[in-house]
Design an enzyme around this catalytic site. Structure first.
Site, PDB file in Angstrom:
ATOM      1  N   GLU A   5       0.866  -1.192   0.000  1.00  0.00           N
ATOM      2  CA  GLU A   5       0.000   0.000   0.000  1.00  0.00           C
ATOM      3  C   GLU A   5       0.903   1.244   0.000  1.00  0.00           C
ATOM      4  OE1 GLU A   5      -1.465   0.739   3.988  1.00  0.00           O
ATOM      5  OE2 GLU A   5      -3.302   1.691   3.253  1.00  0.00           O
ATOM      6  N   LYS A  38      -9.521   2.079  -1.583  1.00  0.00           N
ATOM      7  CA  LYS A  38      -9.701   1.486  -0.250  1.00  0.00           C
ATOM      8  C   LYS A  38     -11.028   1.893   0.382  1.00  0.00           C
ATOM      9  CE  LYS A  38      -6.983   1.146   4.078  1.00  0.00           C
ATOM     10  NZ  LYS A  38      -5.681   1.570   4.655  1.00  0.00           N
ATOM     11  N   CYS A  45      -4.752  -3.017   2.822  1.00  0.00           N
ATOM     12  CA  CYS A  45      -4.437  -2.998   4.245  1.00  0.00           C
ATOM     13  C   CYS A  45      -5.608  -3.329   5.156  1.00  0.00           C
ATOM     14  CB  CYS A  45      -3.792  -1.675   4.630  1.00  0.00           C
ATOM     15  SG  CYS A  45      -3.000  -1.794   6.250  1.00  0.00           S
TER      16      CYS A  45
HETATM   17  N1  CDT Z   1      -2.794   1.280   6.606  1.00  0.00           N
HETATM   18  C1  CDT Z   1      -3.678   0.650   7.390  1.00  0.00           C
HETATM   19  O1  CDT Z   1      -4.828   0.474   7.032  1.00  0.00           O
HETATM   20  N2  CDT Z   1      -3.243   0.267   8.611  1.00  0.00           N
HETATM   21  C2  CDT Z   1      -4.099  -0.317   9.594  1.00  0.00           C
HETATM   22  C3  CDT Z   1      -3.639   0.081  10.935  1.00  0.00           C
HETATM   23  C4  CDT Z   1      -4.762   0.171  11.860  1.00  0.00           C
HETATM   24  S1  CDT Z   1      -4.325   0.971  13.355  1.00  0.00           S
HETATM   25  C5  CDT Z   1      -5.104   2.512  13.213  1.00  0.00           C
HETATM   26  C6  CDT Z   1      -4.206  -1.843   9.516  1.00  0.00           C
HETATM   27  O2  CDT Z   1      -5.318  -2.356   9.617  1.00  0.00           O
HETATM   28  O3  CDT Z   1      -3.186  -2.529   9.419  1.00  0.00           O
END
Ligand code: CDT
Length: 314
Positions: free
Chosen positions: A46, A131, A180
């Site tokens: 990402e 997303k 993600c």
């Molecule tokens: N980039 C991304 O979506 N990261 C999230 C972190 C969540 S903590 C606020 C993830 O689900 O890995």
């Protein structure tokens, strides 16, 4: 057999001060190594071109434009597209997108999305995803040690969960994408599963420590939850999956690694072991997707829509 060779191209950290040229050169090197190892498809993380910028607060969004792409390819990212063509690879690429397009009221606006694309071996973009599950918050948080401002920097994706059938190394494959946080939501996987997806590609930037852990989530459980989600998503939808990290220490903030390739049995086929640029590769026989799809997860036969009312309404 419908055999394709899948590569996860994990990226190590990108510092805030680093330019596109540095990371694009690293990505080209990973494509070269993927080609040498016989890969047909390569998955990047990402927001692959920049540091994970949602940790930095910028008041005026126009001052954040340098972290986004308005065109793809651009002069700075062209070498990546050249390498994709040179090696005949299919590629998943995550990036921050600025799009000038009408909003839901028909008003033409400058809009920002957390986006991924599938690039065909010709260099043509054949599928785009934006997303849907944006974690974090919109305004500067005084109680957090590290900001996670995805709700500030991006709008919720407006393209649904598309799947396309495209040739990968001479085999037609149903390709789908997540980004993600989407991987933690069974609804995302099922949207793709309902379109007979065979390879789910997803990139992530996951902080190594959960800021809101309240003493209940240790750092090692971050990896567990990431893998648990991907393994369950693959098994329950009879698909291969590739999860790819941007990992390591960015300006003092750590992102977890553990990029992974998973088969439709939900088993790990390959796992990264560093927090750096690292390539992991697996031979995936897409015929394996048939078993789950035609037996225990034959959706047409066994799903019970009449019992699922809450899922789409609450
Ligand atoms: N980039 C991304 O979506 N990261 C999230 C972190 C969540 S903590 C606020 C993830 O689900 O890995």
């Amino acid at each position: 057999n419908r055999l394709i060779t899948v590569a996860a191209a994990q990226l190590g950290p990108i510092q805030r001060a680093e330019g596109r040229d540095v990371v694009v050169a690293r990505m080209v090197r990973l494509l070269e190594r993927a080609h040498q190892r016989g890969a047909n498809v390569v998955v990047f993380p990402e927001l692959a071109f920049t540091t994970f910028f949602p940790r930095w607060y910028v008041e005026n969004l126009d001052e954040a434009d340098g972290w986004y792409e308005e065109t793809l390819p651009s002069p700075a990212t062209q070498p990546l597209f050249d390498a994709i063509r040179r090696y005949g690879l299919t590629c998943y690429l995550g990036y921050a997108e600025i799009a000038h397009e009408p909003d839901e009221n028909g008003v033409l606006r400058k809009r920002r999305f957390n986006t991924s694309v599938v690039i065909a071996p010709s260099g043509e973009i054949v599928l785009k995803y934006r997303k849907v599950h944006l974690p974090g918050h919109k305004e500067f948080s005084t109680i957090r040690k590290v900001q996670h401002l995805e709700k500030r920097y991006f709008e919720v994706g407006n393209l649904g969960f598309p799947v396309t059938r495209a040739p990968v190394g001479g085999v037609d494959v149903n390709l789908g994408m997540l980004i993600c946080n989407d991987r933690r939501w069974p609804e995302s996987w099922r949207e793709l599963g309902l379109q007979q997806v065979e390879l789910v590609m997803l990139g992530y930037n996951t902080p190594a420590v959960n800021q809101e852990n309240r003493g209940f989530e240790a750092p090692y459980q971050r990896q567990f939850h990431s893998q648990l989600s991907i393994q369950a998503g693959c098994y329950q939808n009879a698909t291969f999956g590739v999860g790819v990290a941007k990992a390591g220490n960015e300006d003092g903030f750590e992102l977890m690694g553990h990029s992974v390739i998973v088969n439709p049995q939900g088993e790990v086929m390959a796992l990264a072991s560093t927090w750096d640029d690292e390539l992991i590769v697996a031979d995936c026989n897409l015929a394996m997707c048939e078993l789950g799809r035609s037996t225990i997860f034959n959706f047409a036969q066994h799903r019970r829509l009449e019992a699922y009312q809450r899922i789409a309404t609450q």
